[in-house]
Scaffold this motif. Structure first.
Motif, PDB file in Angstrom:
ATOM      1  N   CYS A   1       0.791  -1.203  -0.091  1.00  0.00           N
ATOM      2  CA  CYS A   1      -0.047  -0.137  -0.042  1.00  0.00           C
ATOM      3  C   CYS A   1       0.919   1.164   0.056  1.00  0.00           C
ATOM      4  O   CYS A   1       0.364   2.010  -0.757  1.00  0.00           O
ATOM      5  CB  CYS A   1      -0.793  -0.013   1.200  1.00  0.00           C
ATOM      6  SG  CYS A   1      -1.977   1.484   1.307  1.00  0.00           S
ATOM      7  N   LEU A   2       1.805   1.319   0.995  1.00  0.00           N
ATOM      8  CA  LEU A   2       2.759   2.550   0.892  1.00  0.00           C
ATOM      9  C   LEU A   2       3.298   2.780  -0.387  1.00  0.00           C
ATOM     10  O   LEU A   2       3.661   3.983  -0.685  1.00  0.00           O
ATOM     11  CB  LEU A   2       3.709   2.425   2.220  1.00  0.00           C
ATOM     12  CG  LEU A   2       2.959   2.482   3.538  1.00  0.00           C
ATOM     13  CD1 LEU A   2       4.030   2.366   4.751  1.00  0.00           C
ATOM     14  CD2 LEU A   2       2.032   3.302   3.759  1.00  0.00           C
ATOM     15  N   ASP A   3       3.931   1.790  -0.756  1.00  0.00           N
ATOM     16  CA  ASP A   3       4.673   1.895  -2.193  1.00  0.00           C
ATOM     17  C   ASP A   3       3.754   2.497  -3.244  1.00  0.00           C
ATOM     18  O   ASP A   3       4.254   3.078  -4.052  1.00  0.00           O
ATOM     19  CB  ASP A   3       5.271   0.280  -2.651  1.00  0.00           C
ATOM     20  CG  ASP A   3       6.546   0.047  -1.924  1.00  0.00           C
ATOM     21  OD1 ASP A   3       7.015   0.802  -0.854  1.00  0.00           O
ATOM     22  OD2 ASP A   3       6.878  -1.272  -1.857  1.00  0.00           O
ATOM     23  N   ALA A   4       2.532   1.707  -3.162  1.00  0.00           N
ATOM     24  CA  ALA A   4       1.673   2.246  -4.349  1.00  0.00           C
ATOM     25  C   ALA A   4       1.302   3.875  -4.465  1.00  0.00           C
ATOM     26  O   ALA A   4       1.203   4.468  -5.078  1.00  0.00           O
ATOM     27  CB  ALA A   4       0.431   1.549  -4.275  1.00  0.00           C
ATOM     28  N   LEU A   5       1.435   4.317  -3.153  1.00  0.00           N
ATOM     29  CA  LEU A   5       0.918   5.782  -2.823  1.00  0.00           C
ATOM     30  C   LEU A   5       1.969   6.476  -3.000  1.00  0.00           C
ATOM     31  O   LEU A   5       2.024   7.853  -2.919  1.00  0.00           O
ATOM     32  CB  LEU A   5       0.191   5.748  -1.444  1.00  0.00           C
ATOM     33  CG  LEU A   5      -1.054   5.008  -1.459  1.00  0.00           C
ATOM     34  CD1 LEU A   5      -1.660   5.067  -0.125  1.00  0.00           C
ATOM     35  CD2 LEU A   5      -2.123   5.408  -2.517  1.00  0.00           C
ATOM     36  N   ASN A   6       3.344   6.290  -3.275  1.00  0.00           N
ATOM     37  CA  ASN A   6       4.521   7.022  -3.540  1.00  0.00           C
ATOM     38  C   ASN A   6       4.244   7.906  -4.658  1.00  0.00           C
ATOM     39  O   ASN A   6       3.827   7.593  -5.599  1.00  0.00           O
ATOM     40  CB  ASN A   6       5.507   6.376  -3.856  1.00  0.00           C
ATOM     41  CG  ASN A   6       6.363   5.704  -2.473  1.00  0.00           C
ATOM     42  OD1 ASN A   6       6.228   6.217  -1.451  1.00  0.00           O
ATOM     43  ND2 ASN A   6       7.300   4.813  -2.681  1.00  0.00           N
ATOM     44  N   GLY A   7       4.514   9.280  -4.583  1.00  0.00           N
ATOM     45  CA  GLY A   7       4.386  10.405  -5.410  1.00  0.00           C
ATOM     46  C   GLY A   7       3.056  10.785  -5.624  1.00  0.00           C
ATOM     47  O   GLY A   7       2.846  11.681  -6.663  1.00  0.00           O
ATOM     48  N   VAL A   8       1.920  10.223  -4.977  1.00  0.00           N
ATOM     49  CA  VAL A   8       0.662  10.892  -5.009  1.00  0.00           C
ATOM     50  C   VAL A   8       0.406  11.398  -3.704  1.00  0.00           C
ATOM     51  O   VAL A   8       0.155  12.555  -3.624  1.00  0.00           O
ATOM     52  CB  VAL A   8      -0.514   9.636  -5.236  1.00  0.00           C
ATOM     53  CG1 VAL A   8      -1.794  10.283  -5.233  1.00  0.00           C
ATOM     54  CG2 VAL A   8      -0.164   8.717  -6.661  1.00  0.00           C
ATOM     55  N   LEU A   9       0.282  10.690  -2.590  1.00  0.00           N
ATOM     56  CA  LEU A   9      -0.124  11.095  -1.085  1.00  0.00           C
ATOM     57  C   LEU A   9       1.287  11.913  -0.764  1.00  0.00           C
ATOM     58  O   LEU A   9       1.210  12.856   0.235  1.00  0.00           O
ATOM     59  CB  LEU A   9      -0.767  10.091  -0.235  1.00  0.00           C
ATOM     60  CG  LEU A   9      -1.935   9.632  -0.903  1.00  0.00           C
ATOM     61  CD1 LEU A   9      -2.776   8.578   0.452  1.00  0.00           C
ATOM     62  CD2 LEU A   9      -2.821  10.904  -1.099  1.00  0.00           C
ATOM     63  N   TRP A  10       2.498  11.234  -0.554  1.00  0.00           N
ATOM     64  CA  TRP A  10       3.567  11.417  -0.222  1.00  0.00           C
ATOM     65  C   TRP A  10       4.642  11.591  -1.249  1.00  0.00           C
ATOM     66  O   TRP A  10       4.768  10.735  -2.297  1.00  0.00           O
ATOM     67  CB  TRP A  10       3.954  10.833   0.934  1.00  0.00           C
ATOM     68  CG  TRP A  10       3.674   9.264   0.959  1.00  0.00           C
ATOM     69  CD1 TRP A  10       4.261   8.413   0.285  1.00  0.00           C
ATOM     70  CD2 TRP A  10       2.885   8.702   1.352  1.00  0.00           C
ATOM     71  NE1 TRP A  10       4.033   7.123   0.402  1.00  0.00           N
ATOM     72  CE2 TRP A  10       2.724   7.357   1.131  1.00  0.00           C
ATOM     73  CE3 TRP A  10       1.526   9.020   2.377  1.00  0.00           C
ATOM     74  CZ2 TRP A  10       1.676   6.407   1.733  1.00  0.00           C
ATOM     75  CZ3 TRP A  10       0.867   8.220   2.528  1.00  0.00           C
ATOM     76  CH2 TRP A  10       0.885   6.855   2.370  1.00  0.00           C
TER      77      TRP A  10
END
Length: 132
Positions: free
Chosen positions: A95-104
């Protein structure tokens, strides 16, 4: 909230090349990360956060069909939690990897994480991000 079934981070696969070895995610994980990334881009229109962050995540997974009605009710009401694989930390990683560059900008900015794994009728991921 993301209406997507959580997928755990699996061991990377390797392919031998002339120049060395290339590591890559299995197809299921790659597809999940791409879908979650795109869902986040659709829902969040701000710039990726760049400071110290705290994250709260709840992963809701489907209840298996092969159980009794009584056990199903226990799981959906939280009496029995999902103490089976996949591990919570593997859900967190994908989950955290998928949200790189979007949420953080990068998940290395996250200094605290609170996470839960629960059963639900509708699988989903709920996430809350706090700037510290």
């Amino acid at each position: 909230m993301f209406d997507i079934e959580p997928v755990e981070q699996a061991r990377p696969r390797a392919r031998k090349l002339r120049q060395g070895i290339m590591m890559y995610d299995p197809a299921k994980v790659k597809s999940f990360k791409r879908r979650l990334h795109n869902m986040a881009k659709y829902q969040y229109h701000g710039e990726p956060l760049t400071g110290e962050l705290g994250v709260k995540i709840c992963f809701y997974r489907a209840v298996q069909n092969s159980i009794s009605k009584i056990e199903r009710h226990r799981r959906l009401t939280g009496v029995h939690g999902p103490t089976v694989k996949p591990d919570l930390d593997n859900y967190i990683k994908s989950c955290l990897d998928a949200l790189n560059g979007v949420l953080w900008k990068d998940d290395n900015l996250i200094t605290t994480i609170t996470a839960h794994k629960k059963y639900a009728e509708q699988p989903r991921i709920e996430i809350e991000v706090e700037e510290k």
